[in-house]
Design a protein around this motif. Structure first.
Motif, PDB file in Angstrom:
ATOM      1  N   ASN A   1       0.853  -1.201  -0.155  1.00 42.65           N
ATOM      2  CA  ASN A   1       0.145   0.208   0.052  1.00 42.65           C
ATOM      3  C   ASN A   1       0.892   1.218   0.140  1.00 42.65           C
ATOM      4  OD1 ASN A   1      -2.457  -1.418   0.018  1.00 42.65           O
ATOM      5  ND2 ASN A   1      -2.727  -1.278   2.107  1.00 42.65           N
ATOM      6  N   LEU A   2       1.986   1.052   0.677  1.00 41.17           N
ATOM      7  CA  LEU A   2       2.840   2.539   0.911  1.00 41.17           C
ATOM      8  C   LEU A   2       3.545   2.534  -0.681  1.00 41.17           C
ATOM      9  CD1 LEU A   2       4.055   4.461   2.879  1.00 41.17           C
ATOM     10  CD2 LEU A   2       6.028   2.706   3.116  1.00 41.17           C
ATOM     11  N   TYR A   3       3.891   1.369  -1.170  1.00 42.28           N
ATOM     12  CA  TYR A   3       4.851   1.305  -2.483  1.00 42.28           C
ATOM     13  C   TYR A   3       3.746   1.744  -3.717  1.00 42.28           C
ATOM     14  CZ  TYR A   3       8.931  -0.913  -0.823  1.00 42.28           C
ATOM     15  OH  TYR A   3      10.227  -1.235  -0.241  1.00 42.28           O
ATOM     16  N   SER A   4       2.547   1.684  -3.434  1.00 41.64           N
ATOM     17  CA  SER A   4       1.438   2.076  -4.564  1.00 41.64           C
ATOM     18  C   SER A   4       1.565   3.383  -4.638  1.00 41.64           C
ATOM     19  CB  SER A   4       0.070   1.571  -4.018  1.00 41.64           C
ATOM     20  OG  SER A   4      -0.291   2.337  -3.044  1.00 41.64           O
ATOM     21  N   HIS A   5       2.072   4.372  -3.988  1.00 38.76           N
ATOM     22  CA  HIS A   5       2.343   5.916  -4.254  1.00 38.76           C
ATOM     23  C   HIS A   5       3.538   6.164  -5.063  1.00 38.76           C
ATOM     24  CE1 HIS A   5      -1.154   6.566  -1.248  1.00 38.76           C
ATOM     25  NE2 HIS A   5      -0.367   5.886  -0.481  1.00 38.76           N
ATOM     26  N   ILE A   6       4.554   4.984  -5.379  1.00 33.18           N
ATOM     27  CA  ILE A   6       5.565   5.166  -6.192  1.00 33.18           C
ATOM     28  C   ILE A   6       5.056   5.388  -7.624  1.00 33.18           C
ATOM     29  CG2 ILE A   6       7.824   4.203  -6.846  1.00 33.18           C
ATOM     30  CD1 ILE A   6       8.037   2.861  -4.011  1.00 33.18           C
ATOM     31  N   PRO A   7       5.718   6.158  -8.583  1.00 34.17           N
ATOM     32  CA  PRO A   7       5.180   5.895  -9.941  1.00 34.17           C
ATOM     33  C   PRO A   7       5.580   4.829 -10.702  1.00 34.17           C
ATOM     34  CG  PRO A   7       6.083   8.207  -9.104  1.00 34.17           C
ATOM     35  CD  PRO A   7       6.202   7.331  -8.125  1.00 34.17           C
ATOM     36  N   LEU A   8       4.591   4.328 -11.540  1.00 38.21           N
ATOM     37  CA  LEU A   8       4.806   2.939 -11.946  1.00 38.21           C
ATOM     38  C   LEU A   8       4.644   1.797 -11.607  1.00 38.21           C
ATOM     39  CD1 LEU A   8       7.443   4.169 -14.802  1.00 38.21           C
ATOM     40  CD2 LEU A   8       4.939   4.206 -14.960  1.00 38.21           C
ATOM     41  N   TYR A   9       4.583   1.788 -10.223  1.00 35.76           N
ATOM     42  CA  TYR A   9       4.601   0.549  -9.317  1.00 35.76           C
ATOM     43  C   TYR A   9       3.380  -0.376  -9.640  1.00 35.76           C
ATOM     44  CZ  TYR A   9       4.560  -2.733  -5.369  1.00 35.76           C
ATOM     45  OH  TYR A   9       4.836  -3.858  -4.612  1.00 35.76           O
ATOM     46  N   THR A  10       2.348   0.148  -9.896  1.00 35.37           N
ATOM     47  CA  THR A  10       1.056  -0.782 -10.187  1.00 35.37           C
ATOM     48  C   THR A  10       1.322  -1.411 -11.669  1.00 35.37           C
ATOM     49  OG1 THR A  10      -0.011   1.386 -10.962  1.00 35.37           O
ATOM     50  CG2 THR A  10      -0.576   0.452  -8.830  1.00 35.37           C
ATOM     51  N   GLU A  11       2.124  -0.591 -12.279  1.00 32.87           N
ATOM     52  CA  GLU A  11       2.318  -1.041 -13.709  1.00 32.87           C
ATOM     53  C   GLU A  11       3.459  -2.197 -13.614  1.00 32.87           C
ATOM     54  OE1 GLU A  11       2.112   2.143 -13.062  1.00 32.87           O
ATOM     55  OE2 GLU A  11       0.240   2.509 -14.421  1.00 32.87           O
ATOM     56  N   GLY A  12       4.140  -2.440 -12.409  1.00 31.34           N
ATOM     57  CA  GLY A  12       5.139  -3.559 -12.267  1.00 31.34           C
ATOM     58  C   GLY A  12       6.708  -3.132 -12.507  1.00 31.34           C
ATOM     59  N   VAL A  13       6.847  -1.771 -12.683  1.00 31.52           N
ATOM     60  CA  VAL A  13       8.181  -1.141 -12.965  1.00 31.52           C
ATOM     61  C   VAL A  13       8.456  -0.179 -11.495  1.00 31.52           C
ATOM     62  CG1 VAL A  13       8.638  -1.857 -15.365  1.00 31.52           C
ATOM     63  CG2 VAL A  13       7.522  -0.077 -14.844  1.00 31.52           C
ATOM     64  N   GLY A  14       7.967  -0.331 -10.577  1.00 36.80           N
ATOM     65  CA  GLY A  14       8.112   0.674  -9.698  1.00 36.80           C
ATOM     66  C   GLY A  14       9.527   0.942  -9.115  1.00 36.80           C
ATOM     67  N   TRP A  15      10.481   0.077  -9.565  1.00 39.28           N
ATOM     68  CA  TRP A  15      11.830   0.013  -9.156  1.00 39.28           C
ATOM     69  C   TRP A  15      12.594   1.336  -9.831  1.00 39.28           C
ATOM     70  CZ3 TRP A  15      14.705  -0.740 -13.469  1.00 39.28           C
ATOM     71  CH2 TRP A  15      14.134  -1.487 -14.351  1.00 39.28           C
ATOM     72  N   ILE A  16      11.975   1.766 -10.904  1.00 37.33           N
ATOM     73  CA  ILE A  16      12.839   2.732 -11.765  1.00 37.33           C
ATOM     74  C   ILE A  16      13.120   3.984 -11.074  1.00 37.33           C
ATOM     75  CG2 ILE A  16      12.614   4.051 -13.915  1.00 37.33           C
ATOM     76  CD1 ILE A  16      10.930   1.988 -15.115  1.00 37.33           C
ATOM     77  N   LEU A  17      12.375   4.850 -10.502  1.00 37.76           N
ATOM     78  CA  LEU A  17      12.492   5.681  -9.742  1.00 37.76           C
ATOM     79  C   LEU A  17      13.401   5.605  -8.547  1.00 37.76           C
ATOM     80  CD1 LEU A  17      11.813   8.887 -10.403  1.00 37.76           C
ATOM     81  CD2 LEU A  17       9.727   8.328  -8.621  1.00 37.76           C
TER      82      LEU A  17
END
Length: 448
Positions: A402-418
Motif C-alpha cells: 500500500n505504501l509502495y503503491s504511491h511510487i510512480p509506475l509501481y502498479t504497472e510492475g516497474v516501480g523500481w525505476i525511480l
C-alpha cells in the motif's frame, strides 16, 4: 590480425538467436497479438523495445566487460560472487534448464500420448532422460555449437515458423480483433511491460560469454575484435527475434475467430496451426517447441558448465555438464507447474537488478566508475523487487505494498525505476563529496 568472415559472423548471430529463442519467446508474441487486436502495431513497438532492445544491450555490456563476474565486480566482490552464482543457478539447473525440458515434453510429446498415459509420471521421466542425454551430447564439444546450432538448428526453427506465417498469408485466418481493456489506451506502454516480462536480458548475461567463447575458438582473441563481433552477433540475433516476434504476433492478432479467450500463447498457436494444417499442425508446432527448448537448454548447460568448471576446476567441464543434466532431469520431473511456481518469485527479484546493472554499465565512465553508484542504484531497486518477489510467494505485505503503491509506475510492475535513479544519484553524490573532501584535506595539508 585474424578475422572471421561475414558469413561466420552471420552464423554466430543465428546461433545467439537460437539460444535466446525458447518456449517463452514463442508464447508471448501471440498472446500480445490476440490481446492488442487492431492496436497490434503500437503494442509490438513497445514489446520490441524491451524484448529485443534489453537483450542486445546486455550482450553489448558483456562484450565490453568480458563476462558477468567482471561486470558485477564493479559493484563489490561479495556481490559479484553471490549475484553471479544465483544467476547461474536460476538460469541453469535449478529452474530454467529443467523448465525447458518440461515444456518440450508438454508441447512436443504429451499431445501425442494415449489419454491413459498423459497423467502418469513415467512418460515425462523417460522423455527427460532422452532429452537431456541429447543435450549432453550436443554440449560435449562446445566448439561445435557454432555448426550444430548456428548452421543447422536455427535455420530449421526459422524455416518452420516462416512456413506457418506464409500459410497464414495465403489462407488468412481472420481480421484483427477488438483490443482487450489493457491495450485500448497506451498500448505501446503495455507492450513495453510485456517485453520486460520475457526476462531475456538475464539470459543474455550468460549467452554473451558463450558467444565470446565460440568466437575465441575460431582464433579471435584480440579484445576490440571480440567486442565488435559479439555486438554484431547481438544485433543479428535481435533482428531475427524482431522478425519472428512480428510473425507470431500477427498470427495471434488474426486468431480472434478461432479463440475468444485463450489461456496462453501456446493455446493460440495450437489453434492456428491446427486451422492451417489440420492434425499435422500439432506435430509441426511440437517440433518448433522442442527445437526452441533444446537450443536454449544447450546454451545454458554450456554456459553453466564453463562457469562451474572455472570456479571449481577440480571437476572438469564434461563432468559438470553431466551433473547439470542429471540435476535437470530430477527437477524437470517435478512438473512444469511446480517449476513455474518456484521460478517466478526468484526471477522477479533478480531481473530488475540485472536491468539496472546493464544500464549503469553503459554510463560507467561518465560517473567515473564509482562503486557507490552501482550500490545505490541496486539497493533502490532491491527494495522494490524483493517485496514484489515475496508478494509472488504469497507473503502478506499489505502495509508495504500500500505504501509502495504511491511510487510512480509501481502498479504497472516497474516501480523500481525511480528508486534506482534516486539511489544512483545518492551514490554518485556520496562519492563525489567524499572525493572533494579528500582533495581539500590534501590541499590543506600541503599548504600547512
Amino acid at each position: 590480425m585474424k578475422d572471421i568472415s561475414i558469413k561466420d559472423t552471420l552464423y554466430t548471430g543465428l546461433m545467439l538467436f537460437a539460444l535466446f529463442f525458447g518456449a517463452g519467446n514463442l508464447i508471448f508474441p501471440p498472446s500480445l497479438g490476440h490481446a492488442s487486436g487492431v492496436n497490434f502495431g503500437e503494442a509490438m513497438v513497445g514489446f520490441l523495445i524491451t524484448s529485443v532492445g534489453l537483450p542486445v544491450l546486455a550482450i553489448t555490456a558483456i562484450a565490453k566487460s568480458g563476462d558477468l563476474q567482471t561486470l558485477t565486480n564493479r559493484v563489490h566482490p561479495i556481490f559479484s560472487v553471490l549475484f553471479t552464482l544465483i544467476t547461474y543457478l536460476c538460469l541453469g539447473p535449478l529452474l530454467v534448464i529443467p523448465r525447458a525440458g518440461s515444456v518440450a515434453f508438454e508441447m512436443g510429446a504429451a499431445p501425442f500420448l494415449p489419454d491413459e498415459l498423459k497423467n502418469q509420471g513415467l512418460p515425462l521421466f523417460i522423455y527427460t532422460i532422452i532429452y537431456f542425454s541429447f543435450n549432453y551430447w550436443l554440449c560435449l564439444n562446445s566448439s561445435k555449437l557454432f555448426e550444430r546450432i548456428g548452421k543447422i538448428l536455427t535455420p530449421i526453427i526459422l524455416g518452420l515458423i516462416a512456413i506457418i506465417f506464409i500459410q497464414s498469408m495465403f489462407h488468412p485466418i481472420g481480421e484483427y480483433g477488438t483490443p482487450s481493456p489493457a491495450y485500448q489506451h497506451a498500448a505501446a506502454f503495455k507492450g513495453i511491460m510485456d517485453g520486460y516480462l520475457t526476462m531475456d536480458a538475464l539470459a543474455a548475461l550468460l549467452f554473451g560469454s558463450v558467444v565470446i567463447a565460440a568466437i575465441k575458438k575460431r582464433g579471435i582473441h584480440e579484445s576490440k575484435k571480440l567486442t565488435t563481433i559479439t555486438v554484431k552477433s547481438g544485433i543479428i540475433a535481435g533482428v531475427c527475434l524482431a522478425i519472428i516476434y512480428l510473425m507470431l504476433g500477427h498470427l495471434g492478432a488474426t486468431s480472434h475467430s478461432l479463440l475468444k479467450s485463450p489461456e496462453n500463447g501456446g493455446a493460440i498457436l495450437t489453434a492456428v496451426t491446427t486451422h492451417l494444417f489440420g492434425n499435422s499442425g500439432s506435430m509441426l508446432l511440437g517440433v518448433i517447441f522442442t527445437l526452441a527448448c533444446l537450443t536454449t537448454s544447450v546454451g545454458l548447460i554450456i554456459s553453466c558448465g564453463q562457469y562451474f568448471s572455472r570456479i571449481i576446476p577440480h571437476f572438469p567441464y564434461k563432468r559438470w555438464i553431466g551433473i547439470l543434466c542429471l540435476v535437470s532431469i530430477a527437477i524437470a520431473n517435478l512438473g512444469l507447474t511446480q517449476i513455474i511456481l518456484i521460478s517466478v518469485p526468484i526471477l522477479t527479484a533478480i531481473y530488475p537488478l540485472t536491468i539496472v546493472l546493464i544500464i549503469l554499465s553503459f554510463f560507467h565512465r561518465y560517473f567515473k566508475g564509482y562503486p557507490s553508484v552501482y550500490v545505490g542504484g541496486l539497493i533502490g531497486t532491491a527494495l522494490i523487487s524483493i517485496v514484489d518477489s515475496l508478494k509472488q510467494s504469497k507473503f502478506q505485505l499489505d502495509f508495504i505494498t500500500n505504501l509502495y503503491s504511491h511510487i510512480p509506475l509501481y502498479t504497472e510492475g516497474v516501480g523500481w525505476i525511480l528508486p534506482a535513479i534516486f539511489g544512483s544519484i545518492i551514490g554518485y553524490s556520496y562519492s563525489f563529496a567524499r572525493k572533494r573532501y579528500s582533495e581539500s584535506n590534501v590541499k590543506s595539508n600541503t599548504n600547512n
